[in-house]
Enzyme design. Structure first.
Site, PDB file in Angstrom:
ATOM      1  N   HIS A 163      -6.423   6.999 -27.118  1.00  0.00           N
ATOM      2  CA  HIS A 163      -7.100   7.392 -25.855  1.00  0.00           C
ATOM      3  C   HIS A 163      -6.417   8.644 -25.284  1.00  0.00           C
ATOM      4  O   HIS A 163      -5.759   8.595 -24.237  1.00  0.00           O
ATOM      5  CB  HIS A 163      -6.991   6.219 -24.880  1.00  0.00           C
ATOM      6  CG  HIS A 163      -7.903   6.290 -23.705  1.00  0.00           C
ATOM      7  ND1 HIS A 163      -7.982   7.376 -22.883  1.00  0.00           N
ATOM      8  CD2 HIS A 163      -8.781   5.383 -23.210  1.00  0.00           C
ATOM      9  CE1 HIS A 163      -8.862   7.128 -21.921  1.00  0.00           C
ATOM     10  NE2 HIS A 163      -9.357   5.925 -22.096  1.00  0.00           N
ATOM     11  N   GLU A 268     -11.199  10.983 -27.499  1.00  0.00           N
ATOM     12  CA  GLU A 268     -10.509   9.797 -28.002  1.00  0.00           C
ATOM     13  C   GLU A 268     -11.049   9.435 -29.383  1.00  0.00           C
ATOM     14  O   GLU A 268     -12.192   9.018 -29.513  1.00  0.00           O
ATOM     15  CB  GLU A 268     -10.741   8.644 -27.025  1.00  0.00           C
ATOM     16  CG  GLU A 268     -10.519   9.039 -25.568  1.00  0.00           C
ATOM     17  CD  GLU A 268     -11.176   8.087 -24.563  1.00  0.00           C
ATOM     18  OE1 GLU A 268     -11.414   6.918 -24.899  1.00  0.00           O
ATOM     19  OE2 GLU A 268     -11.465   8.535 -23.441  1.00  0.00           O
TER      20      GLU A 268
HETATM   21  C1  BG6 Z   1     -12.672   5.513 -21.595  1.00  0.00           C
HETATM   22  C2  BG6 Z   1     -13.952   4.764 -21.362  1.00  0.00           C
HETATM   23  O1  BG6 Z   1     -12.294   5.370 -22.929  1.00  0.00           O
HETATM   24  O2  BG6 Z   1     -11.639   4.957 -20.775  1.00  0.00           O
HETATM   25  C3  BG6 Z   1     -14.313   4.787 -19.890  1.00  0.00           C
HETATM   26  O3  BG6 Z   1     -14.983   5.349 -22.124  1.00  0.00           O
HETATM   27  C4  BG6 Z   1     -13.148   4.275 -19.046  1.00  0.00           C
HETATM   28  O4  BG6 Z   1     -15.474   3.986 -19.673  1.00  0.00           O
HETATM   29  C5  BG6 Z   1     -11.903   5.076 -19.392  1.00  0.00           C
HETATM   30  O5  BG6 Z   1     -13.481   4.419 -17.676  1.00  0.00           O
HETATM   31  C6  BG6 Z   1     -10.648   4.659 -18.629  1.00  0.00           C
HETATM   32  O6  BG6 Z   1     -10.424   3.299 -18.779  1.00  0.00           O
HETATM   33  P1  BG6 Z   1      -9.227   2.603 -18.022  1.00  0.00           P
HETATM   34  O7  BG6 Z   1      -9.313   1.139 -18.380  1.00  0.00           O
HETATM   35  O8  BG6 Z   1      -7.962   3.227 -18.516  1.00  0.00           O
HETATM   36  O9  BG6 Z   1      -9.443   2.860 -16.553  1.00  0.00           O
END
Ligand code: BG6
EC number: 5.1.3.15
Length: 300
Positions: A163, A268
């Site tokens: 991510h 990601e």
């Molecule tokens: C991304 C998703 O990978 O992560 C989004 O596609 C999400 O939908 C984002 O809002 C952040 O997620 P988190 O759980 O770290 O707030």
């Protein structure tokens, strides 16, 4: 020393150039900084929690065994929180796995015995994760190996995703390239379509999954003709592109400054549209490389 271990993190510098370096928190095995020649490549929120109280908002959090939230309640993965348990677990630092004058690699491991017990109690599966991080003068390679141990009593079903939060100068001047022609699922509109636009541009909240992206595709983050980042990948067919924009940033307590959405974009690389299934005794591996490349136009 190219590799220095602290209580909560590990810092790695290139033996031939101390201004090229990265830092990994043991919590989540999250890369929180990656600098090439002193220049920071990753975005890290000023309000990111680095004390293990919640997943890190920035850097490279690791998503396993589920991407997002599994909605099918008959699937055991639906018990886990959004993005699973790897980013909310302390990993074991396994040490340096290789080094030369021009590169250095370290490894981290995660197993149910050391993972976040609140979360493993919700999802009873065996697994062994080995993460290798390799620094070279112009790249950071992150390689993951997932094993369903031989002693496991059932198949291991999982998603994987790096991510990555990239640092950029201005989201409105930024393009993400080479995804034209890909199948897209828009997570906000909940619709599927084929992307026909030559480049991705950002004018509002953006949350899309590009699927079946060939490993030959080199995705680039470009600012007015200048390549800021290049992402290469292996065995990771999906790319999620995300920017929270104004309102969503306001709703995230750990996202600061609130204008920070202008300075970041997540691209990601993962395996998220389908689950990977491993029988006991089987392994799966994949990797992404953040590197420097000239502007490259790839048509599909
Ligand atoms: C991304 C998703 O990978 O992560 C989004 O596609 C999400 O939908 C984002 O809002 C952040 O997620 P988190 O759980 O770290 O707030």
């Amino acid at each position: 020393m190219p590799v220095t271990e602290y209580e909560d993190k590990v810092c790695v510098t290139l033996p031939s150039d101390a201004s090229t370096q990265f830092t990994v928190l043991k919590y989540g095995a999250t890369v929180i900084s990656y600098k090439t020649k002193g220049h920071e490549n990753l975005f890290l929120s000023q309000a990111a929690k680095l004390d293990g109280s919640k997943p890190v908002r920035g850097g490279i959090p690791l998503v396993f065994p589920v991407f997002g939230k599994e909605q099918d309640v008959s699937n055991p993965l639906s018990k886990l929180p959004q993005h699973g348990l790897a980013r909310n677990s302390y990993w074991e630092f396994l040490g340096e796995s290789s080094a030369s004058n021009d590169s250095v690699a370290i490894q981290f491991g995660l197993y149910p015995e050391i993972a976040n017990s609140e979360l493993t109690s919700l999802w009873d599966n065996d697994f062994t994760l080995i993460l290798t991080l390799e620094l070279s003068p112009t790249s950071l390679r992150t390689h993951i190996e997932v094993e369903n141990p031989t002693k496991a009593s059932k198949d291991l079903k999982f998603n994987w995703l790096f991510h990555t939060y990239f640092q950029i100068d201005d989201i409105e001047d930024t393009f993400v390239t080479n995804l034209s022609g890909s199948a897209v699922y828009d997570q906000l509109m909940q619709s599927n379509y084929v992307d026909k636009l030559p480049v991705i541009q950002f004018t509002q909240e953006f949350d899309k999954i590009y699927s079946n992206v060939s490993d030959k595709t080199m995705t680039q983050i470009v600012d007015r003709g200048e390549v800021l980042h290049t992402i290469k990948k292996k065995n990771l067919p999906d790319l999620v592109v995300w920017n929270p924009w104004i309102d969503k940033s306001k709703g995230m307590a750990d996202f600061e400054p609130k204008s920070g959405y202008q300075k970041m974009v997540c691209v990601e690389a993962g395996y998220v549209k389908e689950y990977i299934t491993l029988k006991p005794g089987k392994k799966w591996s994949a990797e992404q490389t953040l590197c420097e490349e000239a502007l490259t136009y790839q048509s599909i």
